[in-house]
Design an enzyme around this catalytic site. Structure first.
Site, PDB file in Angstrom:
ATOM      1  CD  GLU A  36       7.056  -5.630  -2.191  1.00  0.00           C
ATOM      2  OE1 GLU A  36       7.302  -4.771  -3.063  1.00  0.00           O
ATOM      3  OE2 GLU A  36       7.450  -6.630  -2.235  1.00  0.00           O
TER       4      GLU A  36
ATOM      5  CB  CYS B 260       3.557   0.043  -7.145  1.00  0.00           C
ATOM      6  SG  CYS B 260       3.610  -1.617  -7.575  1.00  0.00           S
TER       7      CYS B 260
ATOM      8  N   GLY C 106       0.945  -1.087   0.183  1.00  0.00           N
ATOM      9  CA  GLY C 106      -0.093  -0.133  -0.099  1.00  0.00           C
ATOM     10  C   GLY C 106       0.728   1.277   0.121  1.00  0.00           C
TER      11      GLY C 106
HETATM   12  P1  NAD Z   1      -3.362   2.344   1.060  1.00  0.00           P
HETATM   13  O1  NAD Z   1      -2.111   2.463   1.933  1.00  0.00           O
HETATM   14  O2  NAD Z   1      -4.343   3.369   1.275  1.00  0.00           O
HETATM   15  O3  NAD Z   1      -4.221   1.047   1.468  1.00  0.00           O
HETATM   16  C1  NAD Z   1      -3.359  -0.324   1.357  1.00  0.00           C
HETATM   17  C2  NAD Z   1      -4.098  -1.011   2.524  1.00  0.00           C
HETATM   18  O4  NAD Z   1      -3.958  -0.791   3.864  1.00  0.00           O
HETATM   19  C3  NAD Z   1      -5.588  -1.322   2.546  1.00  0.00           C
HETATM   20  O5  NAD Z   1      -6.153  -2.742   2.528  1.00  0.00           O
HETATM   21  C4  NAD Z   1      -6.151  -0.543   3.552  1.00  0.00           C
HETATM   22  O6  NAD Z   1      -7.544  -1.035   4.055  1.00  0.00           O
HETATM   23  C5  NAD Z   1      -5.127  -0.839   4.576  1.00  0.00           C
HETATM   24  N1  NAD Z   1      -4.906   0.043   5.465  1.00  0.00           N
HETATM   25  C6  NAD Z   1      -5.269   1.464   5.695  1.00  0.00           C
HETATM   26  N2  NAD Z   1      -4.793   1.918   6.816  1.00  0.00           N
HETATM   27  C7  NAD Z   1      -4.449   1.070   7.600  1.00  0.00           C
HETATM   28  C8  NAD Z   1      -3.787   0.993   9.104  1.00  0.00           C
HETATM   29  N3  NAD Z   1      -3.484   1.909   9.598  1.00  0.00           N
HETATM   30  N4  NAD Z   1      -3.230  -0.193   9.552  1.00  0.00           N
HETATM   31  C9  NAD Z   1      -3.176  -1.394   8.525  1.00  0.00           C
HETATM   32  N5  NAD Z   1      -4.031  -1.608   7.323  1.00  0.00           N
HETATM   33  C10 NAD Z   1      -4.517  -0.281   6.884  1.00  0.00           C
HETATM   34  O7  NAD Z   1      -3.173   2.087  -0.448  1.00  0.00           O
HETATM   35  P2  NAD Z   1      -3.977   2.088  -1.707  1.00  0.00           P
HETATM   36  O8  NAD Z   1      -4.567   3.382  -2.150  1.00  0.00           O
HETATM   37  O9  NAD Z   1      -4.823   0.855  -1.502  1.00  0.00           O
HETATM   38  O10 NAD Z   1      -2.875   1.436  -2.831  1.00  0.00           O
HETATM   39  C11 NAD Z   1      -2.195   2.402  -3.628  1.00  0.00           C
HETATM   40  C12 NAD Z   1      -0.725   2.259  -2.877  1.00  0.00           C
HETATM   41  O11 NAD Z   1      -0.276   1.106  -3.035  1.00  0.00           O
HETATM   42  C13 NAD Z   1       0.375   3.235  -3.863  1.00  0.00           C
HETATM   43  O12 NAD Z   1       1.137   4.003  -3.071  1.00  0.00           O
HETATM   44  C14 NAD Z   1       1.010   2.242  -4.586  1.00  0.00           C
HETATM   45  O13 NAD Z   1       2.234   2.658  -5.051  1.00  0.00           O
HETATM   46  C15 NAD Z   1       1.180   1.167  -3.601  1.00  0.00           C
HETATM   47  N6  NAD Z   1       1.327  -0.254  -4.000  1.00  0.00           N
HETATM   48  C16 NAD Z   1       2.849  -0.712  -4.029  1.00  0.00           C
HETATM   49  C17 NAD Z   1       3.144  -1.807  -4.350  1.00  0.00           C
HETATM   50  C18 NAD Z   1       4.296  -2.706  -4.233  1.00  0.00           C
HETATM   51  O14 NAD Z   1       4.529  -3.765  -4.651  1.00  0.00           O
HETATM   52  N7  NAD Z   1       5.394  -1.761  -4.005  1.00  0.00           N
HETATM   53  C19 NAD Z   1       2.043  -2.631  -5.269  1.00  0.00           C
HETATM   54  C20 NAD Z   1       0.760  -2.103  -5.380  1.00  0.00           C
HETATM   55  C21 NAD Z   1       0.543  -0.847  -4.691  1.00  0.00           C
END
Ligand code: NAD
Length: 511
Positions: free
Chosen positions: A265, A299, A243
């Protein structure tokens, strides 16, 4: 609900209904609030999902731990056989599951199908791994001793995933963790809950057929609170989090506080460096997919083009032409003629608008795009921005939308410097025909990212290599290479069969 429209009958093929249970602990049972899943292409409700309450999470974690005692004792090749069957079950559901990803996440169908294929590929990789997990024997310095490295399963693990790869990221983690002997509790994004339910039903069908406890692959749909509960749970030996950097940093600190293991990640801010000798036809065909594909929601999407001054004007003008060529192909991601779908949420559209407005305020020039598309759903124009300094806060920030900044560079060294000056370190690519420059790029003073490409886009990785990035991208590695090590516990074992005690380093103690 869209699920009632015969056009979307594939949803029923996946066992989905108007109201779905979003929690699986061996049984499907949920007591949390009911959420609606929206299609980003039209903003309409696809179906409903009942999420997890805190006690539903507790039931998942307890069932996952119980199931672990059974699962960890199965031989790795037997676990591999289950993962092989999951791969086959996914092959059978490739079309409907791909269509669901497209409908719920918003990426175009070929990419959505590609994402399911990626999970299948990881199952193949994991199957091979299940028969080749290594354990090394080192030469001991002591006679009559043997020094062994033994790898054991970790226990239950937590998998928290982002919205943009709702199938593949779970697959990367789950298939490898399963052959390693771990069970998992999956907390998917709460904006892609139907994909999570559908995937879990596919995995469940294989576990059931083989009389294996369903909680080997538990599911807990929920928001931030359920995520936090999982992160703080000492039973979860590893938390694999995919995320944003902001959330990932909190997760990393929380897990570290309890000395758990984390695999992060996080966000990227990926650049393509265009060397003075770059093959521009190659570059342009790669850049369109890299910058505008998936509506900028990978990402690994290219967010910065660092272009040699000799080629700068030509690249910007040709890129504008290729962006113009796809404007008529933005639309419903399920239609075959579509190349770019919508953003995932209205919040993402707002972030896009804010970024474009801020860029203009700071003196940036919108070379192409910059506007929200007036139609139902969450569509925006792919956007090219020039004239911002390479180190402006906007350029250094990841906006999860199709916006690319073009920046002029005098030479490769400056390109590498700019590539490396952002906090994130996920993916990067150099376009060049010069062998010496390739080695400079991949060497100690080259790109500092986890993914360092040459003459291909920054996005679209294969599963054979390790996937992940450095710095604010979190440092985690998933998929191929030796990424399996994150899911196992290493024991260094010294066995003495000499009949006498001998100390290492020939230390004499007492007589
Ligand atoms: P996000 O950080 O908003 O959410 C990711 C996950 O975390 C969701 O399931 C969300 O419900 C959960 N979450 C939110 N707050 C939390 C907390 N305090 N504790 C635990 N879990 C929590 O990200 P998003 O908008 O879903 O995804 C986009 C982001 O993910 C972008 O920054 C992208 O670059 C990144 N991403 C990285 C990779 C990688 O492999 N490096 C792959 C895909 C996406």
């Amino acid at each position: 609900y869209l699920i009632e429209d015969p056009k979307y009958s594939f949803l029923k093929d996946l066992g989905l209904e108007n109201k779905n249970i979003g929690v699986f602990n061996g049984k499907w049972e949920a007591n949390g609030q009911v959420i609606q899943s929206l299609s980003p292409a039209n903003g309409k409700v696809i179906a409903e999902v009942q999420t997890a309450s805190p006690s539903d999470y507790e039931a998942c974690a307890a069932a996952s731990q119980d199931a672990w005692h059974y699962w960890a004792e199965l031989p790795a090749p037997a676990r591999g056989e289950i993962v092989r069957q999951i791969g086959d079950a996914l092959r059978e559901k490739l079309q409907p599951l791909g269509k669901l990803v497209s409908l719920e996440m918003g990426k175009i169908l070929p990419e959505a199908i590609g994402e399911v294929v990626e999970y299948i590929h990881v199952c193949d990789l994991a199957l091979g791994l299940s028969r080749s997990l290594p354990g090394t024997v080192f030469p001991s310095e002591r006679p009559g001793h043997v020094l062994i490295e033994k790898w054991n399963p970790l226990g239950p693990i937590g998998i928290i995933t982002a919205f943009n790869f709702p199938v593949a990221v779970f697959g990367w983690n789950s298939a490898i963790a399963m052959v390693c002997g771990d069970t998992s509790v999956w907390k998917p994004s709460d904006t892609t809950p139907l994909v999570a339910v559908a995937v879990t039903k596919i995995v469940e069908s294989v576990l059931k057929k083989n009389d294996i406890p369903g909680a080997v692959a538990a599911l807990c749909v929920g928001g931030k609170e359920i995520g936090q509960q999982l992160v703080q749970d000492p039973r979860m030996k590893l938390v694999s989090f995919t995320g944003s950097t902001a959330v990932g940093q909190q997760v990393g600190v929380e897990v570290q506080k309890r000395f758990g293991r984390h695999l992060l990640e996080l966000g990227g801010n990926n650049a393509i460096v265009v060397n003075s000798d770059a093959n521009l036809d190659l570059l342009l065909s790669a850049a369109l997919f890299a910058c505008a594909g998936t509506a900028g929601q990978r990402c690994t999407t290219t967010r910065r083009l660092l272009i040699h001054k000799k080629l700068y004007n030509e690249v910007v003008s040709r890129l504008k032409k290729s962006f113009a060529g796809v404007i008529s192909k933005i639309g419903d991601p399920l239609l075959p003629e579509t190349l770019i779908g919508p953003l995932h949420t209205p919040a993402a559209v707002e972030a896009y608008k804010r970024t474009v407005a801020e860029a203009v305020k700071q003196g940036g020039k919108i070379e192409f795009g910059g506007k929200v598309i007036e139609r139902e759903g969450f569509f925006v124009e792919p956007t090219i921005i020039t004239d911002l300094p390479h180190d402006s806060p906007l350029v250094k920030n990841e906006c999860f939308a199709p916006i690319v900044y073009c920046i002029e560079i005098p030479d490769l060294e400056t390109g590498i410097k700019y590539n490396n000056e952002v906090d994130q370190g996920l993916s990067s690519s150099l376009f060049t025909e010069n062998l010496g420059d390739v080695f400079k790029w991949i060497g100690s003073h080259g790109s500092d990212c986890g993914i360092v490409n040459v003459n291909i886009p920054t996005n679209g990785a294969e599963v054979g290599g390790a996937f992940g990035g450095e710095k604010a991208t979190g440092g985690g590695r998933e998929c191929g290479s030796d990424a399996w090590k994150a899911y196992m516990r290493r024991a260094t074992v010294t066995i003495n069969y000499s009949g006498t005690i001998k100390l290492a380093q020939n230390i004499k103690f007492g007589d």
